[in-house]
Scaffold this active site. Structure first.
Site, short mmCIF file in Angstrom:
data_model
loop_
_atom_site.label_atom_id
_atom_site.label_comp_id
_atom_site.label_asym_id
_atom_site.label_seq_id
_atom_site.Cartn_x
_atom_site.Cartn_y
_atom_site.Cartn_z
N TYR A 47 36.19 36.45 39.68
CA TYR A 47 36.42 35.01 39.67
C TYR A 47 37.42 34.64 38.57
O TYR A 47 38.38 33.89 38.82
CB TYR A 47 35.12 34.27 39.44
CG TYR A 47 35.25 32.77 39.34
CD1 TYR A 47 35.55 32.01 40.46
CD2 TYR A 47 35.06 32.11 38.12
CE1 TYR A 47 35.67 30.62 40.38
CE2 TYR A 47 35.17 30.73 38.03
CZ TYR A 47 35.48 29.99 39.16
OH TYR A 47 35.60 28.62 39.07
N SER B 79 39.85 26.96 35.92
CA SER B 79 38.53 27.16 35.31
C SER B 79 38.69 27.72 33.91
O SER B 79 39.61 28.50 33.63
CB SER B 79 37.70 28.13 36.15
OG SER B 79 36.51 28.48 35.47
#
Length: 292
Positions: free
Chosen positions: A152, A138
């Site tokens: 995250y 990501s």
């Protein structure tokens, strides 16, 4: 007769990137073992083609169960060629408020799940001295400073390093690793139930209210992401198969998808370059005199 193309094993295939991959891979004549924590969202695909098999798999079940599931997957078509670690979760929340328990929850899915799935598949890829491991990372790994995404982002930064580690260890076995670093795409993840719960908690620490509310406002008013998951996964399949946009190009190891990811990576590398330039004397001045 079943296809003789590549055999793909895809985690988190019920929606988003995973579901797009199923369609794209099958469209290329390859075979797919689509896995998900729940198979209900994939039920409509059952029996639609002999090139698709469904397998229930929770990436947090631990190495023993996942190894057993992988053996079951191999038996479907008699082998494996491409492993796609797509399953993930995004839990928002202030780091101090969530503590290590919150971080472990995030890492269990996004890091340890990737580790367990990959190591369960590697004996089969090593035996044939060929294969590809795809890991979906990501752009968040490059922007952990955004309040509320620290857990995250850190799990994705860890999985980026894990992908690079596997890349170095597996290259001599003709097993390639592809680290995909996407921007925000129009997938269900950002709209998932509970996505913002960690930021909306009523027992939060008041000192964090300003950054908390800023991030809540950012996500609440977030425009539809520019990323098209169909196009994104088409690029992934192109790279794995050496077709389309990847035809004639060397193996990239990294696949950055989207301008937001490009912008985040360039900004972080520029920050690090400035640091090295401004602090050169300190960076180089801590070694023994004989090395100066």
């Amino acid at each position: 007769m079943a296809s003789t193309g590549k055999i793909w094993f895809i985690t988190g295939a019920a929606s988003g990137f995973g579901r797009c991959l199923i369609t794209e891979v099958l469209g290329r004549g390859d075979r797919v073992i689509a896995t998900s924590r729940s198979l209900a969202p994939l039920a409509a695909l059952e029996g639609t083609t002999e090139n698709l098999r469904l397998l229930q798999l929770d990436v947090t079940d631990g190495p023993d169960i996942i190894k057993s599931k992988m053996a079951e997957a191999v038996a479907f078509f008699g082998g494996l060629d491409v492993i796609v670690n797509n399953a993930g979760a995004n839990y928002t929340g202030i780091l101090e408020e969530g503590g290590s328990a919150f971080l472990r929850k995030q890492f269990d899915i996004c890091l340890f799940g990737v580790m367990d799935v990959t190591t369960a598949a590697l004996p089969y890829l090593r035996a044939q001295k060929d294969g590809t491991v795809v890991i979906i990372g990501s752009r968040s790994a490059w922007i952990p400073e955004v309040p509320g995404i620290g857990s995250y982002a850190s799990s994705k930064a860890a999985v980026h390093a894990l992908a690079e580690g596997f890349s170095g260890e597996l290259a001599h076995l003709n097993i390639r690793v592809l680290l995909v670093e996407p921007s925000a795409f129009r997938t269900p993840m950002a709209k998932a139930d509970g996505f913002l719960d960690g930021l909306k908690r009523t027992d939060g620490i008041p000192d964090y209210d300003v950054p908390r509310n800023k991030t809540l406002g950012l996500f609440t008013n977030f425009p539809p992401p520019a990323g098209d998951p169909v196009r994104g996964m088409r690029a992934v399949v192109d790279v794995v198969k050496g077709e389309g946009v990847a035809a004639g190009k060397p193996w990239p190891t990294y696949l950055v998808l989207g301008r937001d990811a490009e912008k985040a990576i360039l900004a972080k590398t520029e920050t690090l370059k400035r640091h090295l330039q401004e602090w050169t004397e300190v960076v180089r001045g801590v070694e023994f005199e004989s090395n100066l």
